[in-house]
Design an enzyme around this catalytic site. Structure first.
Site, mmCIF file in Angstrom:
data_model
loop_
_atom_site.group_PDB
_atom_site.id
_atom_site.type_symbol
_atom_site.label_atom_id
_atom_site.label_comp_id
_atom_site.label_asym_id
_atom_site.label_seq_id
_atom_site.Cartn_x
_atom_site.Cartn_y
_atom_site.Cartn_z
ATOM 1 N N TYR A 130 0.860 -1.186 0.000
ATOM 2 C CA TYR A 130 0.000 0.000 0.000
ATOM 3 C C TYR A 130 0.894 1.233 0.000
ATOM 4 C CZ TYR A 130 -3.484 3.365 1.872
ATOM 5 O OH TYR A 130 -4.307 4.454 2.097
ATOM 6 N N LYS A 158 -2.356 -1.801 -3.315
ATOM 7 C CA LYS A 158 -3.236 -0.648 -3.449
ATOM 8 C C LYS A 158 -2.372 0.540 -3.814
ATOM 9 C CE LYS A 158 -6.278 2.543 -0.988
ATOM 10 N NZ LYS A 158 -6.860 3.003 0.291
ATOM 11 N N VAL A 210 -9.731 0.058 -3.915
ATOM 12 C CA VAL A 210 -9.972 0.257 -2.477
ATOM 13 C C VAL A 210 -10.179 1.747 -2.317
ATOM 14 C CG1 VAL A 210 -9.026 0.015 -0.163
ATOM 15 C CG2 VAL A 210 -8.545 -1.729 -1.893
#
Lengths: 294, 294, 294, 294
Positions: A130, A158, A210
């Protein structure tokens, strides 16, 4: 994971306590509007404002209530706490862990790569990278992601870089890196972290998103995802109508604005936790106007 | 607090565990070289890489071993965890708490002010503000500090802005704000956070410094402080000889470089904790050359 | 050059034309208040808003009227235009040229070094380096300045980095670089570009300052310089009283604020040129209050 | 203007002089590969490294040689020089002027708006806005563009913000602002300035692109534009294959890299002008590898 996953806000009561009952209601409220997986303890959850014990219980609550997969945020500035949080998330029933780049101290790409390799090797849960420079001041560069993507327990990312060209370059590096291994190890799931470019990222090979926006407008966000499978240009048009609102609940008014807007729409979002404060009158006016257009 | 206070590094063993025995040795090593107070769990301690329990025990260990006052770092991204950490620091024997601006999420000046007011009102320990944009991306502006300085339980600040003009402006705002109250409530202790400008900050009204450099060169740092009382220009000259080294252990090679250099000088500094890694050969060469000049 | 040199504002009339008569009056107004040299066509002159012909005539006008040395700004984004402007400045009677790092396009340190070497070798006027990241986004690093300082026609620098430690490091690199050559070639004049840290820079080895503040408060600025020779701490105190005003006419309200404040004090400063606009009522109020304290 | 317009590089000879003969050849080389208009004196032309007279002659040369419309760059830091350059461009045969936000000095949105209004009102040529934060450090915000778009002589924009969401928001503000006037005054032509997101910007309503990439790969760039009219997803795929190369000739190696790569492909691009220097061996190796994939 693929499709749409909201980085669930955490409902706090007005005194600042976690409202676990409302959290269950929120899971139901959002699942009923068509999302594909849930992400407790991401940036929008105010996880960094909670204790490790609270985070574990939030993940457990969501995992119990959810009927879709759970991708739990477990990143901390230190490797030890991240490993511990990832173990706790596994115990709490999460299906995978979303791990933000370590923040507060600055680290170079080599150090970040070593961090994720060690984490992935020691974690029983599959790990998603992420990268969110707006919060951390650092970015996982395409070359770094490419090298990491061949690790069998690093299974996705992400990308919240807000840059389509960088997304495309990251996708390419992953494809080069995993060309030999995908048949055995499965795909590396590259997901987008900005609701303003969901449709474009899907066209560029994202398997999902997301998205803070999926907290506030889960059905509209899921509609973009579904439309893309039939008609990418229609998905893009639907997505454009969400850009102003997405900008407002992220860049402009952030989590407190998002939660206020959710409450206005009837979602059991609860209140923000200090230092966060309720949005002021001007912010509420702007948000109100944008909600009216939805 | 006034004078020189090192933001103590935390000795970890090679496996990454806190080495409490070595921490006691470090307290003795540094106290024997003439510092005025100690700051466990500041940025140089890698506090953000430790658990809350470890931090409390580090503070307790330092407080037990120290014969000088203890200013303990207790800042977290969230108010609740900061309050909890501040309570734990009080229990562990700290004399005051040094609280970094809440990080990860962005907050405006108004929110930061509200945060510190609430914290100071609920804390039994006196609170020192701590603004360090290099780590947090945010700065406490002079006007904000001025408004906060009149609060009876906000008793000082560590200014790590690396800007003398801003230090001067902050000092002025504090003086205006506390003009009525100092007779009863005592001074607001403005301290500098950069070893490269200690002498200049002392001339500008700093009562001391919380300086990474004081971990590595406590005697030389204390010498600048003492020289200033007699001969500010001489203090400035002594300080200039430390600028390159200070740049190396902060901006260039940060905590891992600092700890490596300390070990080279015989200090029981231990190893850094992951994601931090030992400095590479080039960094060690640069540090070696600077230590030789000391 | 050494001592105090104002980067002279250029008086424009209300229609935006250069007011050469008022420019002569300004030279007299400022010289009568005790400065050591004059700097036409620096950043405060709005040189970037003038044609090459206007700049040459401004330099000529100042050189004719001045009884102190003239250091003329001649930097442009391109080497050819800079060389041409430097030739024109020589013809116009300037004693040396102040050359800002080439802006608009990004260049690395190696390219900047090559640029200054070629310029210095082809220029008949001695060249002063000028690094001002606030305008250009680039900085001449201490190592680069050190390497350049040994060139016989690169004779000084205006450092507008707003960082004392970097100033000290630059000074050291220059000293190392020129250790062999100074006896024959003379000193390299390192000057400071921020009026907020004049006294500190003098203590750190600056030979003077090129300071926007010297346009507005030439006598007070010169007083800091003179006080420093007798009593550095007194100089520092006098300097502190100027920090708020200096911040206002540089960071806060820039050239239009500076010119408005000069007019308020009776200086023949004229008006700013478009896109610059007169300061608004709030800015004028702030400036008025600061002038009242002077 | 609409379709693809290369911001033409300016061929310099090895001594740094403008090579007007080669410039004519370049116009022919590029026109023969299918572009829709030409943009002399944009950022890629190194216009900021040329004199006003050279720029005018470059525009004239291109206008004489071209059989497509000419959009000439005329922006300077000052309004007077921009007006003068725009007049010269009109005399030289340009069809419209592309005006970068005024650089060097910082200006707020209100000042930028006033600047463009005054410019547009006094200019005989229609004006295109140009916002390129990578060079100027400033951006025209969507609200500002929206307000300006209703001015009858502000007819378009080159958006080099590298942000699709901001492009979408700008497009919306323009649509709101011009809803009443388009029937009489014609469209406001919003164009994209990054070759990496051409296809996405076309889907979002761009009428074309002013793209460095169109210097090097005019046919491939035009192919993306044409493909978009039939099949947006195919355009996007074609565009993706150009992202690495576009990154290399803009962010990584900039104008010198672009010109070297053009020469490798047989284009009469000439050499860069100082301070620009030829790309080094590593850069040439990277560019060579990317050209081989084309």
């Amino acid at each position: 994971m693929n499709g749409i996953g909201p980085p669930l806000v955490t409902p706090f009561d007005e005194a600042g306590g976690v409202d676990y009952r409302r959290l269950r209601e929120l899971v139901d409220w959002i699942e009923g509007r068509g999302v594909d997986f849930l992400v407790p303890c991401g940036s929008n959850s105010e996880a960094e404002l909670m204790t490790a014990a609270e985070r574990a219980r939030v993940i457990e609550t969501v995992a119990e209530e959810a009927s879709v997969p759970v991708l739990a945020g477990t990143g901390n500035p230190g490797l030890r706490e991240t490993l511990e949080a990832t173990r706790a998330a596994a115990d709490a029933g999460a299906d995978a862990a979303l791990v933000v780049t370590p923040f507060y101290y600055d680290h170079d790409q080599e150090t970040l790569e070593a961090y994720y390799r060690e984490l992935a090797s020691e974690s029983s849960l599959p790990i998603y990278l992420y990268s969110v420079p707006a919060y951390t001041g650092v970015r996982l560069e395409p070359d770094t992601v490419g090298r990491l993507a061949s690790h069998p327990n690093l299974v996705g990312m992400k990308d919240s870089h807000a840059s389509l060209p960088e997304f495309v370059r990251t996708k390419r590096r992953i494809a080069e890196s995993t060309a030999d291994v995908v048949s055995s190890a499965g795909e590396f799931d590259l997901m987008i972290g900005s609701g303003s470019v969901l449709a474009q990222a899907l066209s560029a090979g994202a398997v999902g998103g997301v998205l803070a926006l999926a907290n506030l407008a889960p059905a509209a966000t899921a509609e973009v995802f579904e439309a893309h499978q039939e008609d990418p240009e229609r998905a893009r048009e639907l997505n454009e109508d969400l850009v102003e609102l997405n900008t407002a609940i992220t860049a402009d008014y952030s989590v407190p604005g998002l939660k206020w807007a959710m409450r206005e729409r009837g979602a059991p979002a609860g209140y923000p936790r200090a230092p966060h404060r309720e949005p002021d009158a001007e912010a509420r006016g702007q948000l109100r106007a944008l909600l009216d257009e939805l």
